[in-house]
Design a protein around this motif. Sequence first.
Motif, PDB file in Angstrom:
ATOM      1  N   SER A  97       0.825  -1.215   0.000  1.00  0.00           N
ATOM      2  CA  SER A  97       0.000   0.000   0.000  1.00  0.00           C
ATOM      3  C   SER A  97       0.858   1.265   0.000  1.00  0.00           C
ATOM      4  CB  SER A  97      -0.931   0.015   1.222  1.00  0.00           C
ATOM      5  OG  SER A  97      -0.210   0.249   2.421  1.00  0.00           O
ATOM      6  N   GLU A  98       2.130   1.113   0.310  1.00  0.00           N
ATOM      7  CA  GLU A  98       3.046   2.254   0.332  1.00  0.00           C
ATOM      8  C   GLU A  98       3.862   2.348  -0.944  1.00  0.00           C
ATOM      9  OE1 GLU A  98       5.254   1.487   3.857  1.00  0.00           O
ATOM     10  OE2 GLU A  98       3.610   2.013   5.209  1.00  0.00           O
ATOM     11  N   SER A  99       3.565   1.490  -1.916  1.00  0.00           N
ATOM     12  CA  SER A  99       4.288   1.485  -3.187  1.00  0.00           C
ATOM     13  C   SER A  99       3.297   1.518  -4.344  1.00  0.00           C
ATOM     14  CB  SER A  99       5.171   0.237  -3.285  1.00  0.00           C
ATOM     15  OG  SER A  99       5.706   0.098  -4.583  1.00  0.00           O
ATOM     16  N   ILE A 100       3.275   2.598  -5.079  1.00  0.00           N
ATOM     17  CA  ILE A 100       2.350   2.726  -6.203  1.00  0.00           C
ATOM     18  C   ILE A 100       2.614   1.637  -7.244  1.00  0.00           C
ATOM     19  CG2 ILE A 100       1.555   4.238  -8.044  1.00  0.00           C
ATOM     20  CD1 ILE A 100       0.830   5.198  -5.253  1.00  0.00           C
TER      21      ILE A 100
ATOM     22  N   PRO B 268      -0.213   7.343 -11.276  1.00  0.00           N
ATOM     23  CA  PRO B 268       0.319   7.267  -9.908  1.00  0.00           C
ATOM     24  C   PRO B 268      -0.291   8.286  -8.950  1.00  0.00           C
ATOM     25  CG  PRO B 268       2.098   7.070 -11.494  1.00  0.00           C
ATOM     26  CD  PRO B 268       0.871   7.447 -12.268  1.00  0.00           C
TER      27      PRO B 268
ATOM     28  N   ARG C 176      -2.475   7.341  -5.591  1.00  0.00           N
ATOM     29  CA  ARG C 176      -2.144   7.829  -4.253  1.00  0.00           C
ATOM     30  C   ARG C 176      -3.348   8.505  -3.611  1.00  0.00           C
ATOM     31  NH1 ARG C 176       0.263   5.968  -0.666  1.00  0.00           N
ATOM     32  NH2 ARG C 176       2.077   5.633  -2.013  1.00  0.00           N
ATOM     33  N   THR C 177      -4.104   9.264  -4.408  1.00  0.00           N
ATOM     34  CA  THR C 177      -5.308   9.919  -3.891  1.00  0.00           C
ATOM     35  C   THR C 177      -6.328   8.881  -3.414  1.00  0.00           C
ATOM     36  OG1 THR C 177      -5.003  11.833  -5.357  1.00  0.00           O
ATOM     37  CG2 THR C 177      -7.221  11.462  -4.473  1.00  0.00           C
TER      38      THR C 177
ATOM     39  N   LEU D 171      -5.723   5.776  -2.468  1.00  0.00           N
ATOM     40  CA  LEU D 171      -5.201   5.091  -1.277  1.00  0.00           C
ATOM     41  C   LEU D 171      -5.451   5.914  -0.019  1.00  0.00           C
ATOM     42  CD1 LEU D 171      -1.814   3.746  -2.698  1.00  0.00           C
ATOM     43  CD2 LEU D 171      -3.693   2.346  -1.839  1.00  0.00           C
ATOM     44  N   ASN D 172      -5.224   7.222  -0.134  1.00  0.00           N
ATOM     45  CA  ASN D 172      -5.445   8.108   1.015  1.00  0.00           C
ATOM     46  C   ASN D 172      -6.923   8.244   1.337  1.00  0.00           C
ATOM     47  OD1 ASN D 172      -2.695   8.577   1.341  1.00  0.00           O
ATOM     48  ND2 ASN D 172      -2.696  10.353  -0.021  1.00  0.00           N
TER      49      ASN D 172
END
Length: 288
Positions: free
Chosen positions: A190-193, A224, A228-229, A231-232
């Motif tokens: 989850s910390e790696s796109i 990417p 990230r958006t 995931l947040n």
Amino acid sequence: MNSYRIPEIAKQYTEYDMIQIHTDLPEFPEMRTRLLYAFLNEYSKLRASSELFTLAASLVQLGLDTHDMVTVTNDVKEKKAARSRQLKVLAGDYFSSRFYNLLAGAGQIEMIKQLSGAICEVNRVKMNVYTKMKQLKLTAEDYLHHMVEIKSQLFLSFSEILTEAHGHAWPQIMRSYARCEQLLEEIFRSESIANFKGSWGFWHILQHGAKDERKQLQQDQLDPAKVRTLLNKHQITSQLVELLRVQTEQFHAAVKLLASDKLISELFHISEPFQRITGKQPKVLEEI
């Protein structure tokens, strides 16, 4: 032999110059291997074979994991990449063959049969889950369940011989631990796109996201910044940490029911990577 030294022994099969120079290998299945060894070594009737059985299982797992790294197509014609792909295929075959050689040499024909059956089951589950992935027919929980079964099958081969010493505790504890291990991997993903597609977070958003979000995830190339958006927004990492916290507690609860204080202590220590992520130290471990 009481000391755990499986990774060191396995190096004689994995550290070949040809492999190290021209390709890379998956990580050694350290966590599940150590769990299996702890159970086998605790039982007096299996102690003499604990190292052999654990080494064999770890090499089979390494072989399967190595084959999983082979690209589906062979479109890359560049010499270095082609050689790396070929060596992954050969290395995976070699690791898998070594388990047979080790067990056959020790006369452990029944264990060869058990592990061979588990290999077939692993491949069956993989084909099933990959088909569902391609059709986008997976929920996040389905994905997690399948990954846990794939991680567990080889080690569940030892359920029958461990029943006499530990009752039916081994399958439950093995699956519980494998689920913790998979959740830990998902947290890092989850910390790696680059590793997002096909992860738990991917299937969770595809299941619960808005229509436009689901459409984004079905594109061949993911943006990417948009990933990230997402995931947040969906708090993927924090959800995974909470799932890991709950699963670690369930693992500890199952471990506490074991009859051996020594084994309980060892299993709590083996689960320390999960505790570091969740920030929760179990009382039993503090007392030990």
